[in-house]
Design a protein around this motif. Structure first.
Motif, short mmCIF file in Angstrom:
data_model
loop_
_atom_site.label_atom_id
_atom_site.label_comp_id
_atom_site.label_asym_id
_atom_site.label_seq_id
_atom_site.Cartn_x
_atom_site.Cartn_y
_atom_site.Cartn_z
N LEU A 39 0.82 -1.21 0.00
CA LEU A 39 0.00 0.00 0.00
C LEU A 39 0.86 1.26 0.00
O LEU A 39 0.38 2.34 0.33
N SER A 40 2.11 1.17 -0.37
CA SER A 40 2.98 2.34 -0.40
C SER A 40 2.53 3.33 -1.47
O SER A 40 2.05 2.95 -2.53
N SER A 41 2.68 4.61 -1.18
CA SER A 41 2.36 5.64 -2.17
C SER A 41 3.57 5.93 -3.07
O SER A 41 3.46 6.71 -4.01
N ASP A 46 5.86 0.43 -5.34
CA ASP A 46 4.51 -0.10 -5.43
C ASP A 46 4.28 -0.61 -6.84
O ASP A 46 3.92 0.16 -7.74
N THR A 49 0.75 0.26 -8.58
CA THR A 49 0.60 1.64 -9.02
C THR A 49 1.50 1.92 -10.22
O THR A 49 1.10 2.61 -11.17
N ARG A 65 -7.93 5.81 -13.28
CA ARG A 65 -8.84 4.67 -13.06
C ARG A 65 -9.04 3.86 -14.34
O ARG A 65 -9.32 2.67 -14.28
N ARG A 147 -6.44 2.30 -4.07
CA ARG A 147 -5.64 3.33 -4.71
C ARG A 147 -6.42 4.19 -5.69
O ARG A 147 -6.06 5.33 -5.95
N HIS A 148 -7.49 3.63 -6.29
CA HIS A 148 -8.18 4.31 -7.37
C HIS A 148 -9.69 4.17 -7.20
O HIS A 148 -10.17 3.15 -6.70
#
Length: 249
Positions: A39-41, A46, A49, A65, A147-148
């Protein structure tokens, strides 16, 4: 028919069905278990992502998305294809535990997957559902939605669409190679899987001479990319004009 250690029977089916089982990846790659849990930004730490943004850039998508939807459907297609192909051609499937599958988020399509160990499982619909739906697509959906802003119905529609597409390709191959028993098994397994509670309300399945046809009740958002249009199984017959939001299913 026992699984062979290289899953060689999948090779004639094409890249979406192939699993790499020999040798090591060209560089250290995350497992899918790590991918779903992260779940890292930080995009460099990640892989999910990173993949979504790579797909969005390649499509020139106006929203991330859309990249999330297309990336999820691509990975779903790979997982269904490999699992269904093995179930049909071997009568069993390899254990596709997310901890055993390494994935290259920077790879091209179809997604590169490395299976680190071949462990045989039964090839029935219940095992397929537990392996792909429960083991991969539900945690993948949860990770993407963290995340989205992607609707769960859209992602389940993608999962069903990917399954139907894998079945059609497998049926075409079976008919071309005079394997009617393989075509029949692919169709029967797909019918059971599309009746699963997670997929049953995603669309309508129809048996045709050309293979399993499917019309979904949601849209993957591909119509929103420049020049995208609608997919063959979309709930829309033409790209919507008035609303930027597609049905989520």
């Amino acid at each position: 028919m026992d699984l062979d250690p290289e899953l060689a029977a999948l090779r004639p089916l094409g890249g979406f069905f192939l699993l790499r089982v020999a040798g090591e990846p060209p560089r250290p790659l995350p497992t899918l278990a790590q991918t779903y849990a992260h779940l890292s930004s930080d995009v460099h730490g990640d892989p999910l992502t990173f993949r979504v943004r790579k797909v969005a850039r390649a499509l020139r998508a106006p929203e991330e998305r859309i990249g999330a939807s297309v990336a999820q459907q691509g990975l779903a297609a790979r997982l269904w294809s490999a699992a269904l192909g093995c179930a049909v051609l071997y009568g069993g499937l390899p254990d596709l535990d997310p901890r055993l599958l390494r994935w290259d988020p920077d790879g091209s399509a179809p997604d590169d997957l490395w299976l680190t160990e071949v462990r045989a499982l039964p090839g029935d619909a219940a095992t397929l559902a537990a392996t792909v739906l429960d083991g991969h697509l539900e945690p993948l959906s949860a990770a993407l939605r963290a995340r989205h802003p992607v609707a769960p119905g859209l992602l389940r529609g993608n999962a069903a669409s990917a399954l139907a597409g894998a079945a059609r390709q497998l049926e075409r191959w079976a008919h071309a190679h005079r394997r009617p028993e393989a075509a029949a098994r692919a169709r029967a397994l797909t019918a059971e899987l599309l009746a699963h509670p997670l997929l049953a309300d995603t669309g309508t399945r129809t048996d045709t001479p050309a293979g399993t046809a499917f019309r979904r009740r949601s849209c993957c958002l591909y119509y929103r990319v420049p020049g995208g249009g609608v997919c063959g199984d979309c709930c829309f017959t033409r790209p919507p004009r008035s609303s930027p939001h597609a049905p989520s299913g």
